[in-house]
Each structure stands twice: as C-alpha cells, then as structure tokens.
Design an enzyme around this catalytic site. Sequence first.
Site, PDB file in Angstrom:
ATOM      1  N   HIS A 142       6.651  66.118  41.180  1.00  0.00           N
ATOM      2  CA  HIS A 142       7.904  66.742  41.589  1.00  0.00           C
ATOM      3  C   HIS A 142       8.962  65.694  41.943  1.00  0.00           C
ATOM      4  O   HIS A 142      10.162  65.964  41.833  1.00  0.00           O
ATOM      5  CB  HIS A 142       7.671  67.677  42.778  1.00  0.00           C
ATOM      6  CG  HIS A 142       6.885  68.896  42.422  1.00  0.00           C
ATOM      7  ND1 HIS A 142       6.073  69.564  43.313  1.00  0.00           N
ATOM      8  CD2 HIS A 142       6.769  69.570  41.249  1.00  0.00           C
ATOM      9  CE1 HIS A 142       5.505  70.598  42.722  1.00  0.00           C
ATOM     10  NE2 HIS A 142       5.912  70.629  41.463  1.00  0.00           N
ATOM     11  N   GLU A 172       8.932  78.315  32.384  1.00  0.00           N
ATOM     12  CA  GLU A 172       9.585  77.757  33.574  1.00  0.00           C
ATOM     13  C   GLU A 172      10.847  76.959  33.289  1.00  0.00           C
ATOM     14  O   GLU A 172      11.787  76.982  34.068  1.00  0.00           O
ATOM     15  CB  GLU A 172       8.592  76.904  34.363  1.00  0.00           C
ATOM     16  CG  GLU A 172       7.677  77.729  35.234  1.00  0.00           C
ATOM     17  CD  GLU A 172       6.878  76.892  36.226  1.00  0.00           C
ATOM     18  OE1 GLU A 172       7.075  75.659  36.272  1.00  0.00           O
ATOM     19  OE2 GLU A 172       6.054  77.472  36.944  1.00  0.00           O
ATOM     20  N   ASP A 231      -0.673  69.506  34.023  1.00  0.00           N
ATOM     21  CA  ASP A 231      -1.025  70.266  35.224  1.00  0.00           C
ATOM     22  C   ASP A 231      -1.329  71.718  34.877  1.00  0.00           C
ATOM     23  O   ASP A 231      -2.257  72.326  35.434  1.00  0.00           O
ATOM     24  CB  ASP A 231       0.127  70.191  36.232  1.00  0.00           C
ATOM     25  CG  ASP A 231      -0.160  70.991  37.487  1.00  0.00           C
ATOM     26  OD1 ASP A 231      -1.097  70.639  38.220  1.00  0.00           O
ATOM     27  OD2 ASP A 231       0.559  71.983  37.741  1.00  0.00           O
ATOM     28  N   HIS A 232      -0.574  72.274  33.950  1.00  0.00           N
ATOM     29  CA  HIS A 232      -0.770  73.664  33.557  1.00  0.00           C
ATOM     30  C   HIS A 232      -1.972  73.839  32.633  1.00  0.00           C
ATOM     31  O   HIS A 232      -2.300  74.963  32.266  1.00  0.00           O
ATOM     32  CB  HIS A 232       0.496  74.208  32.905  1.00  0.00           C
ATOM     33  CG  HIS A 232       1.652  74.300  33.850  1.00  0.00           C
ATOM     34  ND1 HIS A 232       2.875  74.833  33.504  1.00  0.00           N
ATOM     35  CD2 HIS A 232       1.776  73.917  35.158  1.00  0.00           C
ATOM     36  CE1 HIS A 232       3.696  74.774  34.550  1.00  0.00           C
ATOM     37  NE2 HIS A 232       3.037  74.221  35.556  1.00  0.00           N
ATOM     38  N   THR A 244      -9.254  76.923  33.306  1.00  0.00           N
ATOM     39  CA  THR A 244     -10.325  75.945  33.152  1.00  0.00           C
ATOM     40  C   THR A 244      -9.896  74.603  33.727  1.00  0.00           C
ATOM     41  O   THR A 244      -8.730  74.214  33.632  1.00  0.00           O
ATOM     42  CB  THR A 244     -10.702  75.751  31.674  1.00  0.00           C
ATOM     43  OG1 THR A 244      -9.643  75.104  30.984  1.00  0.00           O
ATOM     44  CG2 THR A 244     -11.007  77.085  31.015  1.00  0.00           C
ATOM     45  N   TYR A 282     -11.063  71.653  32.711  1.00  0.00           N
ATOM     46  CA  TYR A 282     -11.146  70.589  31.712  1.00  0.00           C
ATOM     47  C   TYR A 282      -9.796  70.317  31.046  1.00  0.00           C
ATOM     48  O   TYR A 282      -8.960  71.221  30.917  1.00  0.00           O
ATOM     49  CB  TYR A 282     -12.180  70.955  30.646  1.00  0.00           C
ATOM     50  CG  TYR A 282     -13.546  71.199  31.218  1.00  0.00           C
ATOM     51  CD1 TYR A 282     -14.345  70.140  31.643  1.00  0.00           C
ATOM     52  CD2 TYR A 282     -14.042  72.495  31.365  1.00  0.00           C
ATOM     53  CE1 TYR A 282     -15.596  70.366  32.192  1.00  0.00           C
ATOM     54  CE2 TYR A 282     -15.293  72.726  31.914  1.00  0.00           C
ATOM     55  CZ  TYR A 282     -16.066  71.653  32.325  1.00  0.00           C
ATOM     56  OH  TYR A 282     -17.299  71.877  32.873  1.00  0.00           O
ATOM     57  N   SER A 324      -5.979  74.221  27.393  1.00  0.00           N
ATOM     58  CA  SER A 324      -6.025  75.654  27.697  1.00  0.00           C
ATOM     59  C   SER A 324      -4.632  76.229  27.891  1.00  0.00           C
ATOM     60  O   SER A 324      -4.447  77.445  27.772  1.00  0.00           O
ATOM     61  CB  SER A 324      -6.879  75.916  28.936  1.00  0.00           C
ATOM     62  OG  SER A 324      -6.298  75.345  30.093  1.00  0.00           O
TER      63      SER A 324
END
Length: 539
Positions: A353, A253, A164-165, A189, A191, A195
């Site tokens: 979640h 996190e 997700d990040h 991005t 894609y 990243s």
Amino acid sequence: MSLDYQAANQLGSTTQQHSSITFTFLDSSRRGADHRLNVIVSRLILEHVRTLGEVPSSILEEGFGPEVLCDREYTCNEKSPYRTADGHCNNLVYTSWGRSFIPMRRYLPPVYDDAVSSPRQNSTSGVELPSTRTVSTTVHPPSSAEDLHPLFTVMLMQWGQFLDHDITSTPIQELTHPGSPVEQLNQITAYVDASQVYGSSQDEQNSLRTFVDGKLRTAANDFLPPDLENEGACRTQTTPDYCFLAGDHRANENPGLQSMHTIFVREHNRLASRLKELNCHWGDERLFQEARKIVGAYAQKITYGDFLPVISGDQMDPHNLSLVPVGYSNVYDNTTDASIRNVFATAAFRMGHSMVGSFLASYSPDYDNLGQTPLSEAFDNTHLIISEDNRTIGGFIRGLVTECVQSVDCKISQELTDNLFPDGNRSLDVAALNIQRGRDHGLPPYTVWRTFCGMPVAGNFDDLINTTHSNATVNKLRMAYDDVHDIDLFSGAISEEHVSGGLVGPTFACLLGQQFQALKEGDRYWFEEDNDYVRFSPG
C-alpha cells in the site's frame, strides 16, 4: 472498552463501508457464525464448571453447538499432473493444507484483550490505544512525487496486488454478539497457482471456462466476461459498461488490476490455441489444464525471479527463495504447510500500500503520455477501459511499466488514506484499516514481532533509533503511541529502514520470507520440481 454492535455496523460506519467493498463468500459467513456460536457456548460451559465444579454429563455424551467443519481429509490421485481447483490434495499427507476456506495459521498466539476474541484495544498502561485514524494521520503522512523510486516502475506495485489476490482473501465477519469470537479464514487457495485467473473452487473455475478448445470466456474486444451475478462488483454498470468476471472477486478494483487480469486471460487462450496446433489430438480438458499449468508457472517465475528479489534484497537466500539458473530444483517438503499465516495477510504483505501512487497513467503504443486518472476516480471503474478514449488495457499496462513507483516507507498516498472507495461524503483510510484489522485479528504488537525475527529487544523508543528506524520515523511513532510496546505491527514495520538491496525493513523481510518459503517448499506442484507426475519437460 467493548465494541457496541449497532454502532459498529450502522450505515456509514467503518465496518459497514468496509463490508460494502470486501467480498465475503456465504460459506465464510456460515463457518464463522458456527465457530462463534461454539465458542460462546464453550464460555458458558466454563462459567458453569467454575460455579459447580463439574461438566454437565449431557455435554460429555452429546457435545454441543453446530458441527464446525475443520480440515477434512481427501482421497487423492498422486499421479494427477494438475492441481485441484481449490488446492486440496496438493499435499498427499495433509490433504487440506493450502486449500481455500481454511483458517489461517499463526506464528505466534493471538493477543486478544479478553484472551479469546476481543480486539487488542488496551495499551501497556491500561488506557485505550490511540485510534487507528490518529495513528494513520500521525505516522503515515501523504506520499508525493519526491518519494518516487528512481529504479522501479509501478508494475512492481501492480504485480504485488495481483499476487496478493492469488494467495490471500480475508472475509468480513460482522460482530453478532458483543465479544464473540471471529475465526479468520483464507477464502482462496494459498498456493501461487494463478487462482486469481482461474478461481479457487471447481464451480468458480467452471463459470470461467468455455469448455471449447481449453479456453477461458471473454467478451467483445477480448475483454473479461460480464459478472451477471454480482451487480455491485463495480460502480459502472450503465450499458455498454459492465462489471468484469474473473477468478478473484476483486478484479474490478482499479484499471491496472483489470488490465492484469485481462492480459493473463488472453495469454491463457493464446497458449491453448498454440497447444492445440501442436497437439491436435488433445481435447478441451487437456488443453485447459496444460495452459493453466503454464500460466501458474509464469506466476511463480515472476514472483520469485523478479518481484521478490527487489522486495527482499539480501534476505532471499536465507529463506531459500532464489530460483536455480537451469534445470530442476527438488525443494518440496510434505511437512511444510503452505497455508497463509495471519500476520502475512493482515500486515506484512500490506506493505504494498505504501507503493501506490495517486494516479494511474496511460501511454500510447509510441509511449506518449495520454494522461493520468486520479486513483479515487478509478476505483471499481470499468468505464475507463470499456468506453473511454485513450484509456485502454494496453495504455494502462504501458503506464505501469513506464511510471516510477512510490518507495516503501511510512508514507501512503492521500488517495488511499482520505479517498479510498469514495461513496458520497464517505470514504475509507487504508492505513487505518490495516491497523484496525491487525488489532481485530489479535496480532501482537510490533516489538514482539521484531524479537520473533531475531532483532534486539526494544525496551523504549530510543532502542528503535539504534537498530531499525530513523530519528524522524521514531518521532512520529512517539507522537502516536505512549509506549514502544503499544506500536501496531503495520505502522512499526513499514517505517523501518530497508534491508540491504531490498525495499522493506528487517521485520517485514523476515515475515515475507517465511511465508514465501512455505509457499515454495510446501507446493508439490512447484514449477521447478522433478517429480515424475507433475514436472515440466526439460527446456
């Protein structure tokens, strides 16, 4: 009911707390502010036209408001074997598709209360919708050990967050004028390009590199380097502890996510070293880009070969998500926009979640259990990895691949609904945040999306029982909402019975499938492609 700006943003409010743990780039704030100002002026002009029956000539001749930077076009090198840092020029025709800092796309028009920007707050009957906290406590009870999935480990959840990040990051944009519009951007991005390891802008990527032998920066003990510019990136800043710097601003996190970031940086550097051994004539840039390209292929292979088959079940093939067993697969279509859809980032991919447990476990190299850390004590805590005995990167990774994951259903760990990012006597509720963000973004209600995905129209609560939900979950929804057409997408879809062989219901399987299909077919650098300029050598 209009939202009062001061109440919404005062110290201790949900907006203020959420803003404190959600990173927003300055560029996102600027673009959002410019867009809001333009729409405010537009509305004033419309009122003028309704009154006088004409558009002022000065507006027709000169325009109005600040210039809004829409999707720009780039001059591209079609022969480049490597992705740009921000994703531009992946598509050689529509050169901005999928890059960072562009608006999210929509499958369906937004449903705002004022038809422009105000969050969806009114129910079908005209009264106010139930508060998101009420929906959370009614529809999303705490998960427990009884809800653990016997076949899959916590790594399934952790990969989902790490992924997700890589593809979505929605900024917080504070309300500066009652009823003013918000343009929702994706800051990174779209894609599947790793990243989160390398960053989504050239400046960000440069800050992570050593510019020696193609390697990424690390600190002592081969940890991630320190983030010296964002002191609030974590809550453990007493020496020798520090906040980690990575390709995504959310890397701190929790220790599971910190560990994932670390092992991917280490793998990049291992690849760069090996590539130098095999190609002594390569310089720093070639070594970096080739290692980056391989790590990006890892991300795609794991996502489509291991993660999605578990999540989507029998919905893999209808969306062309399966990988070919051997050889190349030319799936790229330059008319497919890989950019992130609002509903995917705001609701569908938040299904993970429900998979989060209440603890993070650490295991020894012999897989002896070294203990568990409550999630509320692990949020933004780098001290555990840097300084605590028996809390190492390897230990947390072994915990991720050993402990069972929570099943995907309406239940969510109390660590997320009552103790998310605790700050003194305050904390957040992830379910309420998910629901509220859906309303803020103007997502149509659940029943609209199930129809969009080809399921039977639900005219009442009983229609859900006959098609997608159990009696027990429908009873929870009935307690929270007055009408079936008021149900928020996140709560309605996460509560569905699963598709065959998968972990989500048909609505989320549909929305996930469509987005991940676009991410595959809209990516010119997809790792199975046989394009002469971007392909991998045959194995």
